[in-house]
Design a protein around this motif. Structure first.
Motif, mmCIF file in Angstrom:
data_model
loop_
_atom_site.group_PDB
_atom_site.id
_atom_site.type_symbol
_atom_site.label_atom_id
_atom_site.label_comp_id
_atom_site.label_asym_id
_atom_site.label_seq_id
_atom_site.Cartn_x
_atom_site.Cartn_y
_atom_site.Cartn_z
ATOM 1 N N ARG A 28 42.481 22.553 -18.855
ATOM 2 C CA ARG A 28 41.214 22.919 -19.484
ATOM 3 C C ARG A 28 41.314 22.888 -21.002
ATOM 4 N NH1 ARG A 28 36.698 22.924 -16.009
ATOM 5 N NH2 ARG A 28 37.486 23.364 -13.959
ATOM 6 N N ALA A 29 40.607 23.808 -21.684
ATOM 7 C CA ALA A 29 40.542 23.759 -23.139
ATOM 8 C C ALA A 29 41.397 24.838 -23.780
ATOM 9 C CB ALA A 29 39.092 23.869 -23.606
ATOM 10 N N GLY A 30 42.573 25.099 -23.197
ATOM 11 C CA GLY A 30 43.536 26.000 -23.800
ATOM 12 C C GLY A 30 43.067 27.440 -23.829
ATOM 13 N N GLY A 31 43.654 28.203 -24.758
ATOM 14 C CA GLY A 31 43.291 29.606 -24.878
ATOM 15 C C GLY A 31 43.556 30.362 -23.587
ATOM 16 N N LEU A 32 42.592 31.183 -23.185
ATOM 17 C CA LEU A 32 42.688 31.935 -21.946
ATOM 18 C C LEU A 32 41.900 31.277 -20.822
ATOM 19 C CD1 LEU A 32 42.187 35.554 -23.383
ATOM 20 C CD2 LEU A 32 44.358 34.421 -22.839
ATOM 21 N N GLU A 33 41.541 30.006 -20.993
ATOM 22 C CA GLU A 33 40.662 29.377 -20.018
ATOM 23 C C GLU A 33 41.378 29.060 -18.713
ATOM 24 O OE1 GLU A 33 37.245 25.931 -19.703
ATOM 25 O OE2 GLU A 33 38.124 26.472 -21.624
ATOM 26 N N ARG A 34 40.694 29.395 -17.608
ATOM 27 C CA ARG A 34 41.153 29.049 -16.270
ATOM 28 C C ARG A 34 40.088 28.200 -15.580
ATOM 29 N NH1 ARG A 34 44.687 34.008 -13.594
ATOM 30 N NH2 ARG A 34 46.555 33.579 -14.830
ATOM 31 N N GLY A 35 39.098 28.834 -14.971
ATOM 32 C CA GLY A 35 38.043 28.058 -14.321
ATOM 33 C C GLY A 35 36.962 27.595 -15.268
ATOM 34 N N GLY A 36 36.835 28.260 -16.429
ATOM 35 C CA GLY A 36 35.764 27.897 -17.350
ATOM 36 C C GLY A 36 34.393 28.136 -16.743
ATOM 37 N N TYR A 37 33.384 27.478 -17.301
ATOM 38 C CA TYR A 37 32.020 27.563 -16.791
ATOM 39 C C TYR A 37 31.660 26.262 -16.080
ATOM 40 C CZ TYR A 37 31.591 31.476 -20.092
ATOM 41 O OH TYR A 37 31.768 32.646 -20.779
ATOM 42 N N ASP A 38 30.933 26.358 -14.965
ATOM 43 C CA ASP A 38 30.567 25.178 -14.191
ATOM 44 C C ASP A 38 29.191 25.402 -13.566
ATOM 45 O OD1 ASP A 38 30.283 23.054 -12.459
ATOM 46 O OD2 ASP A 38 32.331 23.127 -11.730
ATOM 47 N N ILE A 39 28.227 24.567 -13.915
ATOM 48 C CA ILE A 39 26.878 24.697 -13.355
ATOM 49 C C ILE A 39 26.446 23.425 -12.636
ATOM 50 C CG2 ILE A 39 26.196 26.353 -15.143
ATOM 51 C CD1 ILE A 39 24.519 24.039 -16.383
ATOM 52 N N ASP A 40 27.391 22.556 -12.278
ATOM 53 C CA ASP A 40 27.025 21.276 -11.693
ATOM 54 C C ASP A 40 26.321 21.401 -10.345
ATOM 55 O OD1 ASP A 40 27.922 19.862 -13.844
ATOM 56 O OD2 ASP A 40 29.859 19.377 -12.980
ATOM 57 N N LEU A 41 26.540 22.497 -9.619
ATOM 58 C CA LEU A 41 25.826 22.704 -8.359
ATOM 59 C C LEU A 41 24.315 22.733 -8.570
ATOM 60 C CD1 LEU A 41 26.035 23.331 -5.303
ATOM 61 C CD2 LEU A 41 26.151 25.755 -5.908
ATOM 62 N N LEU A 42 23.878 23.126 -9.750
ATOM 63 C CA LEU A 42 22.457 23.194 -10.059
ATOM 64 C C LEU A 42 21.772 21.837 -9.910
ATOM 65 C CD1 LEU A 42 20.293 25.217 -11.211
ATOM 66 C CD2 LEU A 42 20.871 24.314 -13.468
ATOM 67 N N PHE A 43 22.523 20.743 -10.069
ATOM 68 C CA PHE A 43 21.947 19.406 -10.023
ATOM 69 C C PHE A 43 21.840 18.842 -8.609
ATOM 70 C CE2 PHE A 43 23.722 19.864 -14.265
ATOM 71 C CZ PHE A 43 22.710 19.360 -15.073
ATOM 72 N N ASP A 44 22.349 19.543 -7.602
ATOM 73 C CA ASP A 44 22.281 19.019 -6.249
ATOM 74 C C ASP A 44 20.816 18.865 -5.818
ATOM 75 O OD1 ASP A 44 22.320 19.064 -3.197
ATOM 76 O OD2 ASP A 44 24.456 18.995 -3.667
ATOM 77 N N PRO A 45 20.425 17.695 -5.274
ATOM 78 C CA PRO A 45 19.016 17.458 -4.938
ATOM 79 C C PRO A 45 18.540 18.175 -3.683
ATOM 80 C CG PRO A 45 20.343 15.567 -4.323
ATOM 81 C CD PRO A 45 21.258 16.497 -5.060
ATOM 82 N N ALA A 46 19.436 18.742 -2.891
ATOM 83 C CA ALA A 46 19.027 19.422 -1.665
ATOM 84 C C ALA A 46 18.234 20.684 -1.984
ATOM 85 C CB ALA A 46 20.253 19.774 -0.829
ATOM 86 N N PRO A 47 17.276 21.073 -1.119
ATOM 87 C CA PRO A 47 16.528 22.318 -1.341
ATOM 88 C C PRO A 47 17.431 23.548 -1.403
ATOM 89 C CG PRO A 47 15.420 20.951 0.286
ATOM 90 C CD PRO A 47 16.757 20.309 0.036
#
Length: 403
Positions: A28-47
């Protein structure tokens, strides 16, 4: 993990592939980062869509040529382990509220660190440090037609808890240790834009995540003399900005990439003071400080690029190469990291996707010693050490169900 809309060109069909996550990029981007932030599920076209995943990261960082204060050999050992393996879980659910409006809730662990070198020549600096976090987020988007595609406006909030402890050597004769336990919490927000052309699997997104102000840091300091209530003035977890790009490039093929900046320089030396000390005296190297958590970070940068391919309606795969600029610059061991990752996705039914990914990387060599910071404070006077080019590996598994 990134949910890649591999909608193949020339009417070859579409599918989702969520492989590019912690396992394919454990640094990731160093520091204390592990999972970071992730919002890609928001783009899924399913209802409705939900996913769960877990990643196990195995860094093999080794310290060597360790010395104590003033370069002294304390007789406790010149080598030590510089990192411990750890899990990164994540779970989320997304729903289409009305046409054009999607919302997502998720739980993740964006920050963390675990180093347990034990009794070594650097034990005055650190015997064990373990930092963890819990993040609860809600994110929504509104999309509208724009040209050949759709423009999406993104916004959300998250509540974050950060907690942990640090142990160090406080006496050699007799050997005695001290421990600091701290916990805190705060709120943050995110905002962003995305543009999508589903017919060619094109998506460009830019998302900003705010700082999380931790204004209630408190805990205890335990030594052989007893326990004392402590606190730290307001600190902040860093803000970040990430640009992601992807596009179909041939039937069944997709190229993707991203650039992320994380403001890790907000974390330098965190002063720790007894609760009896007024805030006016509790600052780095100030008269109220009894100890400190020294991080001394610089900003983190991550650059990623990769290719994904759909073999048939059931199987897909992706690979990527990532570079992280180290957040350590003379103090600490977070140097530049190069990571190669790959993964596969199996879709036995249209609404079920199972994913497996792995990665291998190189954490580059360096030296940790003294580093001057703010208010004339110099970190690293109690320990110095070297480290070589070390390996980091990771595996990850996940499942997505959608309706």
């Amino acid at each position: 993990m990134n949910n890649l809309r591999l909608k193949a060109l020339l009417g070859a069909g579409c599918f989702s592939l969520a492989l590019i996550g912690s396992a394919m990029h454990p640094a990731r981007a160093g520091g204390l980062e592990r999972g970071g932030y992730d919002i890609d599920l928001l783009f899924d076209p399913a209802p409705f869509a939900t996913e769960a995943e877990a990643t196990y990261v195995m860094p093999d960082r080794k310290y060597k040529n360790a010395r104590g204060p003033g370069g002294a050999d304390l007789g406790l050992g010149t080598t030590a382990d510089g990192a411990e393996p750890y899990w990164v879980p994540r779970i989320g659910a997304k729903v289409q509220v009305v046409q054009g409006v999607d919302c997502m809730v998720d739980y993740s662990q964006p920050w963390g660190a675990h180093v347990a070198p034990g009794m070594w020549n650097g034990a005055i600096s650190n015997i064990e440090t373990d930092i963890k976090s819990d993040n609860y987020a809600a994110t929504c988007s509104y999309k509208m037609d724009a040209g050949k595609g759709q423009l999406r406006f993104i916004g959300g909030v998250f509540y974050q808890e950060v907690y942990g402890f640090k142990e160090g050597l406080v006496s050699l004769f007799p050997i005695a240790t001290g421990r600091v336990d701290l916990s805190s919490s705060g709120w943050g927000w995110r905002a962003g834009l995305a543009y999508e052309i589903p017919d060619i699997a094109l998506r460009a997104s830019l998302v900003y995540n705010s700082q999380v102000k931790l204004d209630n840091i408190s805990g205890s300091l335990t030594t052989p003399l007893g326990s004392t209530a402590i606190y730290s003035p307001t600190q902040s977890m860093p803000d970040s900005l990430e640009l992601k790009l992807q596009s179909g490039i041939a039937p069944g093929w997709l190229a993707f990439g991203s650039i992320k900046w994380v403001n890790w320089s907000v974390l330098q030396s965190v002063p720790i003071c007894p609760t009896l000390a007024p805030a006016a005296l509790c600052f780095t190297n100030g008269p109220g400080q009894v100890t400190s958590l020294d991080l001394m970070y610089r900003d983190g940068w991550t650059v990623t690029g990769g290719i994904g391919h759909k073999f048939n309606d059931e199987w897909a795969a992706a690979g990527q190469l990532s570079w992280d600029r180290g957040t350590s610059h003379g103090y600490g061991s977070q140097t530049d990291t190069w990571t190669l990752g790959g993964g596969v996705a199996y879709t036995p039914k249209p609404n079920i996707e199972v994913r497996l990914a792995g990665a291998i990387g190189v954490m580059t060599s360096g030296h940790s010693g003294t580093l001057a910071g703010e208010n004339g404070y110099v970190a690293g006077t109690d320990a110095s050490y070297d480290f070589g080019n070390d390996l980091v590996t990771a595996i990850s598994g996940g499942v997505k169900i959608k309706f």
